[in-house]
Write a protein that holds these residues in place. Structure first.
Motif, PDB file in Angstrom:
ATOM      1  N   THR A 108       0.845  -1.202   0.000  1.00  0.00           N
ATOM      2  CA  THR A 108       0.000   0.000   0.000  1.00  0.00           C
ATOM      3  C   THR A 108       0.874   1.243   0.000  1.00  0.00           C
ATOM      4  O   THR A 108       1.933   1.262   0.625  1.00  0.00           O
ATOM      5  CB  THR A 108      -0.933  -0.001   1.233  1.00  0.00           C
ATOM      6  N   TYR A 135      -9.124   6.317   0.952  1.00  0.00           N
ATOM      7  CA  TYR A 135      -8.183   5.588   0.084  1.00  0.00           C
ATOM      8  C   TYR A 135      -8.582   5.725  -1.385  1.00  0.00           C
ATOM      9  O   TYR A 135      -9.775   5.776  -1.698  1.00  0.00           O
ATOM     10  CB  TYR A 135      -8.198   4.084   0.410  1.00  0.00           C
ATOM     11  N   ILE A 187      -9.665  -2.847   3.457  1.00  0.00           N
ATOM     12  CA  ILE A 187     -10.160  -2.499   2.111  1.00  0.00           C
ATOM     13  C   ILE A 187     -10.083  -3.725   1.199  1.00  0.00           C
ATOM     14  O   ILE A 187     -11.024  -4.038   0.460  1.00  0.00           O
ATOM     15  CB  ILE A 187      -9.324  -1.338   1.520  1.00  0.00           C
ATOM     16  N   LYS A 188      -8.957  -4.413   1.269  1.00  0.00           N
ATOM     17  CA  LYS A 188      -8.794  -5.582   0.385  1.00  0.00           C
ATOM     18  C   LYS A 188      -9.855  -6.633   0.695  1.00  0.00           C
ATOM     19  O   LYS A 188     -10.429  -7.247  -0.211  1.00  0.00           O
ATOM     20  CB  LYS A 188      -7.398  -6.186   0.556  1.00  0.00           C
TER      21      LYS A 188
HETATM   22  N1  URA Z   1      -6.800  -1.663   3.885  1.00  0.00           N
HETATM   23  C1  URA Z   1      -6.003  -2.598   3.351  1.00  0.00           C
HETATM   24  O1  URA Z   1      -6.478  -3.621   2.869  1.00  0.00           O
HETATM   25  N2  URA Z   1      -4.677  -2.393   3.358  1.00  0.00           N
HETATM   26  C2  URA Z   1      -4.107  -1.263   3.845  1.00  0.00           C
HETATM   27  O2  URA Z   1      -2.889  -1.122   3.801  1.00  0.00           O
HETATM   28  C3  URA Z   1      -4.942  -0.300   4.391  1.00  0.00           C
HETATM   29  C4  URA Z   1      -6.286  -0.511   4.397  1.00  0.00           C
END
Ligand code: URA
Length: 232
Positions: A108, A135, A187-188
């Motif tokens: 990231t 993000y 997030i992933k």
């Molecule tokens: N969500 C993720 O999946 N990875 C990150 O580095 C930050 C948020």
């Protein structure tokens, strides 16, 4: 009176490494008040003693704050047996006691706050504080309207509880996503729950702190007084 060794004071004020500042002191270039002090082990009061180097005031800041545009390939840690860390990127500053506030995955990029203020870090990361994190996300496929709604409602990503509602906006090549938690790989895992894979991830902001886009990946700068004020 809070006492600190003169050499420690100079190192913490970013004047140089322990051995460099010792040389400066021994060379008679450092004064405490009006007196030249040649003994680096002398104790001073960092709050009241006026320290100068070659006649210029040395300003000691108890807390230090840096904004880093994290590049991919670095781990968000102070030390790692195998990989380079984000702290390794801070060339030319006193790294002592500095740590990243929270973790970005190794791949990231983007905004990372680095400080020695543990209390602030705790507050920014505390689940009860719900600090927004924004993000920029690219994925292997675009998701549909129904999937976006699920994103906004909260998703089951395999934890005890679903995620809190997140905000998602489509941009030309991906999404701007705002989450209020900081779960592991959040997030992933949110995109993965919808059958999409994140191919690029970059943090743009955390609370009121916004990534300075003039910083190239790997570059950093101290926070401005206003940015520091906004953190509290
Ligand atoms: N969500 C993720 O999946 N990875 C990150 O580095 C930050 C948020």
């Amino acid at each position: 009176m809070i006492a600190m060794r003169l050499d420690q004071f100079l190192v913490k004020s970013d004047i140089g490494s322990r051995s460099e500042v010792k040389k400066l002191v021994k060379a008679g270039r450092v004064c405490v008040g009006d007196a030249v002090v040649r003994d680096p082990s002398v104790h001073i009061d960092e709050n009241t003693d006026a320290v100068t180097l070659d006649g210029a005031a040395v300003v000691y800041e108890k807390f230090r704050y840096y904004m880093l545009n994290k590049p991919a390939g670095y781990v968000s840690a102070t030390q790692d047996g195998q990989c380079a860390t984000v702290i390794d990127l801070l060339d030319g500053v006193c790294k002592k006691d500095l740590f990243p506030v929270g973790r970005l995955d190794k791949d990231t990029e983007g905004l990372l706050l680095i400080t020695n203020n543990g209390k602030l870090s705790h507050e920014l990361l505390s689940p009860s504080h719900h600090v927004d994190k924004k993000y920029y996300v690219c994925t292997d496929r675009m998701i549909g309207a129904e999937e976006k709604k699920a994103f906004e409602k909260g998703l089951d990503i395999g934890d005890d509880k679903p995620t809190l509602p997140a905000n998602i906006e489509e941009t030309d090549n991906g999404y701007i996503v705002t989450i209020r938690e900081g779960r592991f790989h959040q997030i992933k895992r949110m995109f993965s729950a919808l059958g999409a894979e994140v191919t690029f991830l970059k943090r743009l902001s955390m609370g009121g702190l916004v990534l300075d886009e003039s910083l190239l990946p790997g570059q950093f700068r101290p926070l401005t007084a206003d940015e520091i004020k906004n953190l509290f």
